[in-house]
Design a protein around this motif. Structure first.
Motif, PDB file in Angstrom:
ATOM      1  N   SER A 174      -1.558  26.769   2.484  1.00 54.94           N
ATOM      2  CA  SER A 174      -0.742  26.960   3.609  1.00 54.94           C
ATOM      3  C   SER A 174      -0.110  25.662   4.019  1.00 54.94           C
ATOM      4  O   SER A 174      -0.621  25.167   3.850  1.00 54.94           O
ATOM      5  CB  SER A 174      -1.859  26.707   5.283  1.00 54.94           C
ATOM      6  N   THR A 200       1.459  25.327   7.254  1.00 55.35           N
ATOM      7  CA  THR A 200       1.520  25.308   8.326  1.00 55.35           C
ATOM      8  C   THR A 200      -0.096  24.203   8.567  1.00 55.35           C
ATOM      9  O   THR A 200       0.351  23.583   9.709  1.00 55.35           O
ATOM     10  CB  THR A 200       1.629  26.420   9.234  1.00 55.35           C
ATOM     11  N   THR A 201      -1.029  25.215   8.380  1.00 58.26           N
ATOM     12  CA  THR A 201      -2.379  24.053   8.366  1.00 58.26           C
ATOM     13  C   THR A 201      -3.636  24.237   7.629  1.00 58.26           C
ATOM     14  O   THR A 201      -3.854  25.071   6.950  1.00 58.26           O
ATOM     15  CB  THR A 201      -2.493  25.331   9.485  1.00 58.26           C
TER      16      THR A 201
END
Length: 456
Positions: free
Chosen positions: A313, A315-316
């Protein structure tokens, strides 16, 4: 050298009941300044809640560094034919890696095609002198090739057939060498495995891992040994067990190898994030593992069991996945980082403080290339640094010999103060190799001179 270029100003807007306010802590907004608007609130209550929680923030976004090689010619750091150890030729078959020990001695290590490790030692100035005055240690620092008579030679479950030094990390009075280890059935002419130098279409019988070897630095001469008895000296193992010769791919290895150097992680503001990172290459798409580079993180590179793989990921991002011995653990394939950019080894990563960016070096079929990133996950469009064939320039790494002090004992920063070098192997002819070096210039920033007021 050019003065530092102005940075772009990112204005983050905050909503209030009366409207939208702008704030900036310094500088004048540039024409290309980016403006980020908050999401619209659905209700007055939500707007009020947002207004109460919001703060104004101004964040500068420096320009990406632009790299070039100095116009002066490349110089030869080492020549296997003219700089021998008696009759022994010292070849290069790995990236050059540098660290500075507790006594102020700089060590530069390589491994040769037979997985013997070698080093040069001296002061920083010995590595920048022309010709260089760093001393070649004519006693090998590592024996990474298991003898043919050793039962480990033909046992892929031991992860110990042949190991080359690939990454080094110094701390205290010990240097930690992470290697590329592979079992290769072709090497021992295993029945049913590919015969080197032919186009027989047989499987490669290739299985790779990243083990940890260590050496004391109490003396100038290094002597690397396994950090534990094989196979427990592994740090990053394959995600699956060896499937048998006939089930291996016809190209590439199963597992992870050819790691980059170890790089300190950074927060968006450039401060250290408390972690260390390393890229490792999966050269074959096999059993759910995509071809490409995986990113691993550790809070303590002196602990071989501390490495965790990125979760995929952007984004996270998370780093929780272990790569333990597949004969006693269940592993999952690791996510590859931007495969459109990295479809081969990442050889070197350095941090450029003024731009707050990492710079990665690798090569394509036509050139040594570089790309930049603020987070190690999202990378810019690669640019050519040195147009060349693999014979002309292989194993490209950036080493800035202004480093070694002020928290930079593992040479993971780029200062561009006249001592930044691209080191690479030149294959002159069969049996004749060189280590060449050429100065790297950051054309759009002033030098970032290290010192007590510019640490880490």
């Amino acid at each position: 050298m050019m003065a530092s270029r102005p940075t772009k100003l990112l204005l983050v807007l905050s909503a209030s009941a009366a409207g939208i306010a702008f704030a900036a802590t310094s500088g004048t907004p540039l024409p290309q300044a980016k403006v980020r608007l908050p999401a619209a609130t659905a209700t007055p209550a939500a707007a009020s809640k947002t207004a109460a929680a919001a703060t104004t923030l101004a964040e500068t976004i420096p320009d990406a560094p632009v790299l070039a090689l100095a116009e002066d010619a490349a110089t030869t750091f080492h020549d296997s034919d003219t700089m021998k150890c008696g009759t022994q030729k010292v070849h290069i078959d790995s990236p050059a890696r540098a660290f500075k020990d507790q006594n102020g001695t700089v060590h530069l290590t390589v491994s040769d095609p037979n997985a013997a490790g070698w080093q040069w030692t001296g002061a920083n100035s010995d590595f920048t002198a022309e010709p260089k005055t760093a001393t070649l240690d004519c006693t090998s620092v590592m024996t990474g090739n298991v003898a043919a008579s050793n039962p480990l030679m033909n046992d892929p479950t031991k992860f110990d057939q042949k190991t080359w030094i690939q990454a080094v990390f110094f701390q205290g009075s010990t240097v930690y060498a992470y290697g590329h280890e592979d079992y290769y059935g072709t090497r021992t002419a295993e029945t049913g495995c590919h015969d080197a130098g032919t186009s027989d279409g047989l499987p490669q019988c290739w299985y790779a891992s990243i083990p940890l070897w260590t050496s004391s630095t109490s003396a100038t001469h290094l002597s690397f040994a396994r950090s534990a008895t094989a196979p427990d000296h592994g740090a990053i193992y394959p995600h699956v067990q060896y499937p048998g010769h006939s089930s291996t791919p016809t190209a590439g290895w199963i597992g992870y190898g050819a790691p980059s150097n170890i790089i300190r992680g950074r927060n968006p503001d450039g401060t250290a994030d408390g972690y260390y990172y390393i890229f490792a290459y999966a050269s074959a798409a096999y059993s759910g593992q995509s071809k490409g580079v995986c990113l691993f993180r550790s809070g303590d590179p002196t602990d071989r069991s501390s490495w965790r793989a990125w979760n995929g990921s952007t984004t996270t991002p998370g780093f929780t996945q272990t790569m333990g011995n597949p004969y006693s653990n269940t592993n999952s394939a690791c996510a590859v980082v931007q495969p459109g950019t990295f479809n081969t080894y990442v050889r070197s990563v350095v941090w450029h403080k003024p731009s707050r960016r990492y710079i990665a070096f690798f090569r394509s079929s036509a050139a040594v290339r570089y790309t930049t990133s603020t987070d190690l996950l999202t990378w810019s469009t690669p640019q050519n640094l040195l147009t060349s064939t693999t014979d002309q320039a292989n194993y490209p790494v950036a080493i800035d010999l202004d480093g070694g002090d002020y928290g930079d004992s593992n040479f993971d920063r780029l200062y561009s103060n006249g001592k930044s070098y691209l080191f690479y192997r030149v294959s002159v002819a069969s049996g004749h190799t060189q280590i060449a070096r050429k100065r790297i210039v950051v054309s759009n920033y002033s030098a970032d001179v290290p010192g007590p007021t510019n640490p880490d």
